[in-house]
Design a protein around this motif. Structure first.
Motif, PDB file in Angstrom:
ATOM      1  N   THR A 269      -0.750  27.310   7.063  1.00 41.14           N
ATOM      2  CA  THR A 269       0.256  26.292   6.801  1.00 41.14           C
ATOM      3  C   THR A 269       1.466  26.857   6.773  1.00 41.14           C
ATOM      4  OG1 THR A 269       1.064  24.741   5.044  1.00 41.14           O
ATOM      5  CG2 THR A 269      -0.579  26.692   4.391  1.00 41.14           C
TER       6      THR A 269
ATOM      7  N   TYR B  75      -2.824  17.478  11.223  1.00 43.25           N
ATOM      8  CA  TYR B  75      -2.205  18.888  10.737  1.00 43.25           C
ATOM      9  C   TYR B  75      -0.929  18.881  11.284  1.00 43.25           C
ATOM     10  CZ  TYR B  75      -1.768  24.151  10.874  1.00 43.25           C
ATOM     11  OH  TYR B  75      -1.255  25.210  10.958  1.00 43.25           O
TER      12      TYR B  75
ATOM     13  N   VAL C 125      -3.468  25.743  -2.319  1.00 39.27           N
ATOM     14  CA  VAL C 125      -4.540  25.891  -2.694  1.00 39.27           C
ATOM     15  C   VAL C 125      -5.580  24.861  -2.811  1.00 39.27           C
ATOM     16  CG1 VAL C 125      -6.068  26.722  -4.713  1.00 39.27           C
ATOM     17  CG2 VAL C 125      -4.053  27.818  -3.923  1.00 39.27           C
ATOM     18  N   HIS C 126      -4.948  23.614  -3.456  1.00 43.70           N
ATOM     19  CA  HIS C 126      -5.653  22.536  -3.642  1.00 43.70           C
ATOM     20  C   HIS C 126      -6.255  21.911  -2.368  1.00 43.70           C
ATOM     21  CE1 HIS C 126      -5.972  17.937  -5.107  1.00 43.70           C
ATOM     22  NE2 HIS C 126      -6.646  18.529  -5.547  1.00 43.70           N
ATOM     23  N   CYS C 127      -5.310  21.816  -1.452  1.00 39.45           N
ATOM     24  CA  CYS C 127      -5.638  21.344   0.053  1.00 39.45           C
ATOM     25  C   CYS C 127      -6.536  22.089   0.685  1.00 39.45           C
ATOM     26  CB  CYS C 127      -4.192  21.239   1.038  1.00 39.45           C
ATOM     27  SG  CYS C 127      -3.142  19.931   0.160  1.00 39.45           S
TER      28      CYS C 127
ATOM     29  N   LEU D 108       4.321  25.773  -7.538  1.00 43.55           N
ATOM     30  CA  LEU D 108       3.882  24.250  -7.083  1.00 43.55           C
ATOM     31  C   LEU D 108       3.512  24.142  -5.799  1.00 43.55           C
ATOM     32  CD1 LEU D 108       3.930  21.607  -8.757  1.00 43.55           C
ATOM     33  CD2 LEU D 108       6.256  21.059  -7.949  1.00 43.55           C
ATOM     34  N   LYS D 109       4.050  24.555  -4.742  1.00 42.99           N
ATOM     35  CA  LYS D 109       3.926  24.742  -3.285  1.00 42.99           C
ATOM     36  C   LYS D 109       2.562  25.261  -3.093  1.00 42.99           C
ATOM     37  CE  LYS D 109       5.830  25.614   0.927  1.00 42.99           C
ATOM     38  NZ  LYS D 109       7.441  26.330   1.693  1.00 42.99           N
TER      39      LYS D 109
ATOM     40  N   LEU E  66      -5.404  30.533 -11.604  1.00 43.60           N
ATOM     41  CA  LEU E  66      -4.336  30.623 -10.422  1.00 43.60           C
ATOM     42  C   LEU E  66      -3.214  31.486 -10.712  1.00 43.60           C
ATOM     43  CD1 LEU E  66      -3.792  27.235  -8.342  1.00 43.60           C
ATOM     44  CD2 LEU E  66      -1.842  29.080  -8.682  1.00 43.60           C
TER      45      LEU E  66
ATOM     46  N   TRP F 263      -6.228  19.351 -11.857  1.00 44.08           N
ATOM     47  CA  TRP F 263      -5.064  20.228 -11.541  1.00 44.08           C
ATOM     48  C   TRP F 263      -3.741  19.736 -12.355  1.00 44.08           C
ATOM     49  CZ3 TRP F 263      -5.085  24.043  -7.829  1.00 44.08           C
ATOM     50  CH2 TRP F 263      -6.557  24.300  -7.231  1.00 44.08           C
TER      51      TRP F 263
ATOM     52  N   HIS G  99       0.027  25.590  -5.510  1.00 44.21           N
ATOM     53  CA  HIS G  99      -0.861  24.850  -6.036  1.00 44.21           C
ATOM     54  C   HIS G  99      -1.222  23.850  -5.105  1.00 44.21           C
ATOM     55  CE1 HIS G  99      -0.032  26.282 -10.220  1.00 44.21           C
ATOM     56  NE2 HIS G  99      -1.225  25.599 -10.486  1.00 44.21           N
ATOM     57  N   HIS G 100      -0.286  23.062  -4.246  1.00 44.90           N
ATOM     58  CA  HIS G 100      -0.659  22.130  -3.516  1.00 44.90           C
ATOM     59  C   HIS G 100      -1.655  22.761  -2.234  1.00 44.90           C
ATOM     60  CE1 HIS G 100       1.058  18.550  -4.368  1.00 44.90           C
ATOM     61  NE2 HIS G 100       2.133  19.059  -4.870  1.00 44.90           N
TER      62      HIS G 100
ATOM     63  N   ARG H  31      -7.960  15.630  -0.293  1.00 44.67           N
ATOM     64  CA  ARG H  31      -6.793  16.483  -1.003  1.00 44.67           C
ATOM     65  C   ARG H  31      -5.686  16.595   0.033  1.00 44.67           C
ATOM     66  NH1 ARG H  31     -11.653  18.565  -1.650  1.00 44.67           N
ATOM     67  NH2 ARG H  31     -12.387  18.341  -3.695  1.00 44.67           N
ATOM     68  N   MET H  32      -6.008  16.887   1.368  1.00 47.29           N
ATOM     69  CA  MET H  32      -4.831  16.836   2.344  1.00 47.29           C
ATOM     70  C   MET H  32      -4.151  15.566   2.298  1.00 47.29           C
ATOM     71  SD  MET H  32      -4.942  19.666   3.990  1.00 47.29           S
ATOM     72  CE  MET H  32      -5.717  20.874   5.172  1.00 47.29           C
TER      73      MET H  32
ATOM     74  N   LEU I 256      -0.207  20.254 -10.758  1.00 48.56           N
ATOM     75  CA  LEU I 256       0.329  19.537  -9.891  1.00 48.56           C
ATOM     76  C   LEU I 256       0.453  17.847 -10.348  1.00 48.56           C
ATOM     77  CD1 LEU I 256      -2.454  20.270  -7.072  1.00 48.56           C
ATOM     78  CD2 LEU I 256      -0.088  20.865  -7.177  1.00 48.56           C
TER      79      LEU I 256
ATOM     80  N   LEU J 172       2.711  19.226   9.171  1.00 49.52           N
ATOM     81  CA  LEU J 172       3.504  20.216   9.260  1.00 49.52           C
ATOM     82  C   LEU J 172       5.020  19.872   9.775  1.00 49.52           C
ATOM     83  CD1 LEU J 172       1.616  23.017  10.369  1.00 49.52           C
ATOM     84  CD2 LEU J 172       2.683  22.545   8.143  1.00 49.52           C
TER      85      LEU J 172
ATOM     86  N   LEU K  10      -9.041  23.334  -0.498  1.00 46.83           N
ATOM     87  CA  LEU K  10     -10.507  22.864  -1.081  1.00 46.83           C
ATOM     88  C   LEU K  10     -11.247  21.671   0.025  1.00 46.83           C
ATOM     89  CD1 LEU K  10      -9.816  22.527  -4.809  1.00 46.83           C
ATOM     90  CD2 LEU K  10     -11.150  24.242  -3.649  1.00 46.83           C
TER      91      LEU K  10
END
Lengths: 143, 1494
Positions: free
Chosen positions: A65, B354, A33-35, A27-28, A17, B490, A30-31, B452-453, B493, B358, A37
């Protein structure tokens, strides 16, 4: 401009990454990318939707996003590539092209006999190659 | 969305007004609102109120140029049009009011006028409604016309309502509704067209108006449900609005932006609603995207950025809510490929969550912006402007300025507005809003399976909680999220998460959590970053700081400091005090803290004997960034005796005031380095058998931190979470690779070996019926026995377990093999009682307790087992005992022994009935049916029948028979007398294995009965064993005799003759016929001549037998031949019954002695009586014996085996041999042949006594030594068989290519001695039987007579000789030579064997020149043979070649043969060399004589 690229392994674990921003928003990213998935899971696991495009590796825009757009790519070994960009208008062709180059770099990196499959990619030459690809992508869109 | 005014949220409805007749209003308005599309009704009770409808504002001069508007949209415009500006007005008059009273008519007219004036200047339509009470009341035409004229309306707008008739009422109401609908449509169309014309003309000065007009047109379109037009104008408005941002200068910039955005929001809302209602989700989302994109950057000045973010967040929230409320789903027509060129949307954009997420994110952005703004602004603005309120225009704010009574509205400056907005914003609790939004998103995502979301939302929630100071909620949420991050690796995180968690636990005063989170953070695999710590103040970075290795070290150090009591800054005292406490941490295999400390324990062995040491390796691994010093390490096992403690040597603390019995060991250094295994090996001894498992390793760090680390087996150790993805060198926990891959943390401690011997003795097979004793001996060698228990189990040896077949089990409950009892041989009564108490025996299973035995003692018992059937049984005996008395009694040791015991039937009993000898029923009392009665024996009534009982021992042990009796059945006693004639006397009969014992009973039945039950044979036997003399147990074995048929024959034929006859001496032979019927019986009989008897008397005769009397026929017989002879066969026929009887052959034979036998019968009989038990022991295969008195003669006679009497002819050459043969046997008589020849040389032969050899056995001894004599001998061979001889044998001792021959009755046989080439046997015809004999036995006999028979070695000159003879000479050492012929020269070599010092005998079948023998002799002598001899069967020696061998002729001792044995098969040679040394002739005569007897 691409702000982040990531390689994600089989267990959805990050293998690589790298963020390319000056700002400290790793960090953001990372979030994000993680989300993303989740979206890949959704697309890969939903056979109805993915039926006509079984062999397609490029997953397209995963989701927009805040200020970013996330693009995904799935190799035939089910390794996921994720790219986060701030560009608002990214042509699919460009994204595909980027991922193709990135995939080639990844293949070269894991072909290294000293690389253990499933482990993080620590190759420095891979890193530099990736940053070159990222820079060329940025250049390509501005021109 | 709830913030929006009602009129905006719902689609506009057309408005009509009704005036007058208030009692009818509710029903009318209800009818209108239920219409499709519905209409709202503005109901005015009377005409006085009609002024409301009049334009309220000041009348503007239409000609005056339009002023620049103060705002874009008026707030209440829409509301006004929806509630106060009706499209049509209906004036209701009652019909009777109009038509009747003129005053009323006038009133109505004036009302109408008022109304008309009220709607003056508007395009509002007028309708007049006349209300009739019933349909029948016809209104006069002129009234209606007058009214219409008055109202100035078309006739169709005059509606008549009929009040009291239902159908008429509805009909008229429908009409009214249609009128209204038409009017409304016209009204809104006209209004819309009017405004649209203004837009088209573009005759307005400002953009604001353009937007306003767009809005109005769209709203009018909406009124009449023209959605596309509405949408079109809304979109147009938005477009213009977007342009206005840059151009308008009307207001101060901040407020301008606010206004524009507020208007845009309304427009956007309208558009979204319209699109979503039309089901155009994709268009709606695309529109929303465009909307957000166009306003995203329009932030305005930083001070009011928060306003932007709030607005922006609201856009997302509202759109999310709209999406949620709309029922439209993702259309199927949409391309399945999201996020690509043909479908730019993504899945999540269809999900409200979503947008909520946001919205929350942007709301958070707003909060940051406020924080920034407050920092900047609070100092500058002194006061917040008071009484600021929204103005009439959308998105505008004004200040109310009161001056005395007058209130004026003043515009605000940007500065004032900003501070006002800020103060408003600060009042607002954003955190809860954010949390609520996140929660909404979280739940929604969770339900979609997007974990994950959901986690990201959860994380956002947690951060808000944290920010709000709600730490326990935050911690809970963070904890939940951390699990996912840990699982997926991760680390970054997780790092952030743990940072929050750590702070939460610090705030919550939970030191244990704090330490564990800190340690986990410190052990995370993070290397990135160069360690810049300069962004501490960045609020976006959580409390964890940036994930760097330095930060990790710092965290570890902080923990250590806290543990050591060094208070670090930022923690309160209470927390530090709590930290003072010892905090034990548990780490198990699923704990995230495994990366902090992992203990891998492996035993070096898989199993170990109790008490013997086993090595155990303990390896520790830590991923902490800096080395950790362990003060003390305690390894704990499930057997606490084995626990041991290792403590660091540097540490001289008496921390571990060691528990007694614990191993304490000092190690030089217990420092854990990052990612390096610390391996310790220790020796453990376990006394207790069972499983020894390492449970945990307790590590004490800095005295306060105690970590219980669960031990893991290297074999089953899993990868480290998080670290497994790191690209680093993998290390093994154990040095030994095998141990590292297969080591186990548990070891099996074996049971101590039982040191007790359990012996089972069995004396061979058990016999059915007897009480079989199996002695069991327990010998304590090394262990004493406490609470021992002996278990005995009998199992079928063939498997199956049960000792009875299921079917048999049903039939009878008895087992085939039964365990009857256990007898102990212990002396003292006490233990015996004890044993008896516990003894528990079932058929095949027994348990008994064993008394307490100390080391060296022995104890034995005997198992008594009884076999009911012959069966093989496995006997399992197991001894279970415990070593100690009480505390160790838990553990039991077991010794198992098994033994297979065959159960055998000891005796087989067979029996045979013999009826009276030479007495046979001519006619039976009844006719027997043929089928099954054959098996039933029939006995003669009142006669002495013999019952021979045969008992055979089937076992391998001698048995002693005590008694054998026939036990008659109850009624049999009187009806049938049984007497024992011979058998067991007072001495017990001992039957050797496989022998038979016979007993004879005499049975005299006294009643006629078919199926008479004789009773049972009862045997009483025991083992004839010397060892069990004292406890000899007799067994009674019973066998039932079959039922017999007792009958009294009607006619009985008995023969009488003397026991034996003597050749030539006459004797009388009687045949007695007894008639027991009451009738006269006619009898015919016939006698057939016998070869060996002459008799006197009639051959055929008839007689009459009187009732109950006998008739005797007697014949005198003279025997002519000796031996067992058949008496003349007599056949007796009963004429009446047509029954004939010929006595059986055995009954009709008699032995004839040639002369008076010389033994005394009386004596021999008594002699047989004297040897009681041996008298009838006969070989197994013997036929049923003949009656006793005659027995002895028979045996005596048959023992003398008659020799074959042979007439031996010979050729002249062989005369000498022939004489020798004749001399060796008295059954051979020499016959002579005259050997002469005619003058021409042909033989002239005459066989003497040719007639005497008729029917006799004849042999001819031939010699084919020279061709000259062969021809005449062949003549004899042809001639002899033609003389009617019984058999012919040709004896040919030396067949030039074979050897010696003979023939018998039946096929002619040829006997050849030592044939040279085996294949030559096929020279003989099919009717000739060659028989090959050898002279070797003669040689063997001769060798035995030598002075040195032990020193003899046999040599074979060539392979052929070895093949022929080696089988017969196998017990001698052998030498085999190899012969190679080279022309006349023979080269002989020794192939195998050693002749040195031996007396070597060369064996060959024939010798010619003797060259080979000589060569052979030379070679053997050269190899050190002490003596060399030779044997040949056929000494041919042509041309006197034998001379070379004569001792007198030999060149020297080296050429000598000690002996040279030949046979007399070649008469010439024999004659020539006679007995000259070294030659010795072994005569074949005896051998030939024997051979002739074959």
């Amino acid at each position: 401009m691409i702000v982040c690229v990531a390689v994600v392994g089989h267990q959805n674990n990050p293998l690589y990454l790298q963020s390319f921003t000056e700002a400290d928003d790793a960090l953001k990213l990372h979030h994000i990318v993680h989300c993303s998935l989740d979206v890949i899971d959704e697309r890969v696991n939903n056979p109805k939707r993915s039926a006509p495009t079984l062999n397609e590796t490029f997953l397209g825009l995963l989701y927009p996003t805040e200020n970013y757009k996330v693009y995904g790519y799935l190799t035939n070994t089910k390794v996921k590539f994720i790219m986060v960009t701030t560009d608002l208008d990214v042509k699919d062709a460009d994204a595909r092209n980027f991922f193709r180059k990135f995939h080639a770099a990844y293949v070269d990196a894991v072909s290294n006999p000293f690389h253990v499959p499933g482990k993080k990619i620590a190759s420095r030459s891979f890193g530099s190659r990736v940053s070159t690809i990222v820079k060329s992508f940025g250049a390509g869109t501005t021109v | 969305m709830e913030d929006y005014p009602e009129e905006l949220r719902t689609p506009p409805l057309a408005l009509v007004s009704i005036v007058g007749c208030p009692e009818l209003h509710p029903s009318i308005s209800a009818a209108l609102s239920s219409q499709q599309p519905p209409m709202n009704t503005l109901a005015l009770p009377d005409f006085a109120k009609a002024s409301i409808l009049a334009r309220s504002g000041k009348t503007r001069d239409p000609l005056a140029p339009p002023q620049a508007p103060a705002g874009i949209l008026k707030k209440d415009w829409l509301l006004k049009h929806r509630t106060r500006v009706p499209a049509a007005v209906a004036a209701l008059f009652r019909a009777n009011h109009v038509s009747g009273d003129p005053a009323q008519w006038l009133q109505a007219c004036s009302d109408l006028e008022n109304l008309k004036s009220a709607i003056q200047g508007k395009s509002t339509k007028l309708v007049v409604v006349l209300v009739q009470s019933t349909a029948g009341d016809e209104l006069s035409e002129d009234v209606m016309v007058a009214l219409r004229k008055r109202a100035e309306i078309d006739s169709k707008y005059l509606v008549v309502l009929v009040e009291h008739d239902e159908t008429e009422w509805n009909k008229s109401l429908d009409k009214l509704k249609n009128v209204f609908a038409e009017l409304c449509s016209t009204f809104y169309k006209e209004e819309g067209r009017r405004i649209k014309a203004r837009i088209e003309k573009r005759n307005f000065a400002s953009v604001e108006l353009s937007i306003r007009y767009c809005f109005k047109v769209a709203v009018y379109a909406e009124f009449r449900r023209d959605w596309p037009e509405a949408l079109k104008f809304y979109e147009e408005g938005v477009r213009v609005l977007r342009e206005m941002i840059a151009t308008s200068t009307r207001l101060p910039p901040t407020q301008r932006l606010v206004e524009i955005k507020a208007v845009a929001e309304q427009f956007h809302f309208k558009i979204s609603t319209l699109l979503l209602h039309a089901g155009k989700v994709v268009e709606a989302i695309t529109w929303f995207r465009k909307h957000t994109r166009s306003y995203e950057r329009v932030v305005g000045i930083p001070e009011v950025a928060f306003l932007h973010w709030e607005w922006f967040s609201r856009q997302f929230l509202v759109f999310g809510e709209l999406l949620e409320t709309t029922s439209a789903s993702v259309p199927d027509s949409l391309s399945p490929r999201f996020g690509t060129a043909d479908n730019a949307l993504t899945e999540w954009e269809f999900q409200p969550s979503y947008y909520y997420q946001l919205a929350a994110t942007y709301l958070r952005e707003k909060r940051y912006a406020i924080e920034c703004s407050t920092v900047n602004l609070t100092t500058e603005v002194n006061g917040i402007p008071e009484s600021v309120m929204p103005s009439v225009y959308v998105g505008q704010y004004v200040r109310l300025f009161e001056q005395g009574d007058t209130v004026s509205v003043l515009p605000l400056s940007d500065m004032e507005y900003t501070s006002y907005a800020l103060s408003e914003a600060e009042r607002f609790q954003d955190s809860y809003e954010i949390i609520a939004l996140f929660r909404k998103a979280y739940e929604s995502f969770q339900s979609l399976g997007a974990t994950r979301m959901a986690s990201a939302c959860s994380c956002g929630m947690a951060i808000e909680y944290y920010a709000a100071g709600d730490f326990s909620n935050a911690k809970q949420l963070f904890d939940g999220v951390a699990g996912l991050y840990r699982q997926e690796g991760w680390a970054t995180l997780l790092w952030e998460n743990l940072g929050y968690l750590r702070e939460c636990s610090r705030k919550l005063n939970s030191p244990k959590d704090f330490v564990s989170y800190s340690l986990e953070m410190a052990a995370l695999p993070l290397f990135s970053g160069s360690g810049e710590e300069n962004r501490e103040n960045n609020s976006k970075i959580g409390p964890a700081g940036s994930p760097t290795i330095f930060r990790r070290e710092a965290i570890l150090q902080e923990v250590i400091n806290i543990l050591e009591g060094k208070h670090s800054e930022g923690t309160d005292d209470a927390f530090n005090n709590a930290m003072e406490e010892c905090t034990p941490l548990d780490i198990d295999q699923i704990s995230p803290l495994r990366i902090v400390l992992t203990a891998s324990v492996a035993f070096h062995e898989q199993s170990v004997k109790p008490g013997s040491p086993v090595l155990v390796s303990v390896s520790l691994l830590s991923h902490l960034p800096s080395p950790v010093v362990i003060d003390q390490l305690e390894v704990q096992f499930n057997q606490s005796d084995c626990n041991f403690v290792i403590h660091s040597a540097q540490e001289d603390s008496p921390l571990n005031s060691a528990l007694p019995g614990q191993f304490v060991e000092a190690a030089t250094s217990l420092t854990l380095f990052t990612n390096r295994w610390m391996r310790l090996t220790h020796e453990v001894k376990s006394e207790q058998s069972g499983k020894l498992e390492c449970l945990s390793v307790k590590a004490t760090i800095n005295k306060h931190l105690v970590i219980y680390c669960q031990a893991e087996s290297p074999a089953s150790m899993e990868d480290f979470p998080l670290w497994k993805f790191e690209d680093q060198v993998e290390t093994l926990s154990m040095k030994d690779h095998v141990l590292a891959l297969s080591g186990q943390k548990l070891v099996q401690v074996e049971e101590p070996d039982a040191q007790v011997d359990l012996d089972l003795n069995s004396t061979g097979p058990a016999l059915v019926g007897e009480l079989f004793i199996v002695p069991v001996t327990i010998l304590c060698k090394g262990h004493g026995i406490h609470s021992g228990e002996l278990k005995i189990n009998l199992v079928d040896a063939r498997g199956g377990g049960l000792l009875m077949s299921p079917r048999e089990a049903e039939e009878s409950e008895s087992h085939h093999v039964e365990l009857l009892g256990v007898s102990t041989v212990s002396e003292d009564k006490e233990s015996k009682e004890e044993v008896d108490n516990i003894k528990k025996i079932q058929y095949s299973f027994g348990v008994l307790s064993v008394p307490k035995l100390s080391v060296g003692d022995s104890w034995s018992c005997k198992l008594e087992i009884k076999w009911h059937r012959a069966k093989s049984v496995m006997l399992y005996v197991s001894l279970g005992y415990s070593l100690g008395s009480s505390e160790a009694a838990l553990h039991r040791l077991n010794v198992h022994r098994s033994l297979q015991i065959d159960g055998k039937i000891p005796l087989t009993v067979s029996h045979q009935f013999l009826r009276p000898f030479r007495r046979e029923p001519l006619l039976l009392s009844g006719i027997r049916s043929s089928n099954n009665d054959e098996k039933i024996c029939s006995l003669a009534l009142n006669e002495s029948n013999m019952l021979v009982v045969n008992v055979r021992n089937c076992t391998e042990v001698p048995l002693r028979l005590h008694s054998m009796t026939i036990e008659p059945s109850d009624d049999g006693k009187q009806l049938c007398s049984v007497q024992q004639i011979s058998g067991i006397t007072s001495e017990h009969a001992v039957i050797a294995p496989n022998e038979e014992y016979k007993t004879i009973f005499s049975v005299r039945p006294q009643v006629i009965s078919s199926n008479f039950n004789l009773g049972e044979i009862s045997l009483n036997w025991s083992r004839d064993s010397s060892l069990g003399e004292g406890q000899e147990s007799r067994v009674i074995m019973k066998q039932r005799l079959p039922e017999v048929n007792i009958e009294e024959p009607l006619l009985v034929v008995s023969m009488e003759c003397p026991p034996y006859a003597i050749l030539g001496i006459p004797f009388t032979f009687y045949v007695k016929i007894h008639n027991s019927t009451s009738l006269l019986q006619e009898i015919k009989y016939s006698l057939v001549d016998s070869q060996n008897f002459v008799f006197s008397g009639a051959h055929n005769h008839a007689a009459f037998v009187l009732p109950k009397s006998d008739h005797i026929i007697s014949h005198k017989l003279v025997p002519l031949g000796s031996g067992s002879q058949q008496l003349p066969k007599i056949t007796v026929t009963s004429v009446r019954y047509s029954a004939a009887l010929t006595p059986s052959t055995s009954a009709a034979s008699v032995f004839v002695y040639p002369s008076e036998p010389k033994f005394i019968l009386e004596k021999s009989y008594s002699a047989s009586d004297e040897c009681p038990c041996h008298s009838f022991r006969v070989p197994l295969s013997s036929p049923p014996p003949p009656p006793p008195p005659r027995k002895m003669e028979m045996v005596a006679a048959s023992k003398q085996k008659v020799k074959k009497y042979i007439h031996l002819f010979y050729c002249s050459e062989c005369e000498e041999l022939a004489k020798k043969i004749a001399a060796s046997s008295d059954a051979i008589e020499l016959q002579s042949i005259n050997w002469r020849s005619f003058d021409d040389g042909f033989p002239n032969l005459f066989i003497n006594k040719a007639h005497e050899i008729r029917g006799q056995h004849v042999a001819f001894l031939a010699s084919f030594s020279s061709p000259a004599v062969i021809f005449e001998q062949i003549s004899v061979i042809f001639a002899l068989p033609k003389l009617f001889i019984a058999s012919f044998t040709l004896v040919l001792p030396f067949f030039p290519t074979g050897s010696f021959e003979r023939s018998r009755g039946g096929p002619t046989s040829v006997v050849i001695y030592d044939i040279h080439a085996l294949q030559e046997r096929f020279y003989f015809g099919d009717d000739v039987l060659p028989c090959f004999e050898t002279g070797i036995p003669l040689l063997l006999q001769r060798l035995r007579q030598l002075p040195d028979p032990d020193n003899v070695t046999i040599a074979f000159p060539d392979d052929g000789a070895w093949k022929r003879f080696h089988k017969q000479l196998q017990h001698f050492p052998m030498i085999v030579c190899n012969k190679v012929r080279e022309g006349d020269k023979r080269i002989v070599r020794i192939k195998e064997g050693n002749p040195e010092g031996r007396h070597v005998v060369i064996v060959d079948d024939l010798v010619q020149s003797g060259g080979t023998l000589r060569e052979c002799q030379k070679v053997l002598a050269a190899h050190g043979a002490s003596k060399v001899s030779a044997y040949v069967t056929h000494a041919v020696f042509p041309k006197q070649s034998y001379e070379r061998f004569l001792t007198s002729n030999s060149a020297g001792p080296g050429d000598q043969f000690a002996y040279f044995w030949i046979t007399d098969s070649c008469p010439h040679t024999v004659k020539a060399i006679a007995q000259q040394p070294p030659f010795e002739v072994l005569s074949l005569a005896g051998s030939i004589a024997d051979a002739l007897q074959i």
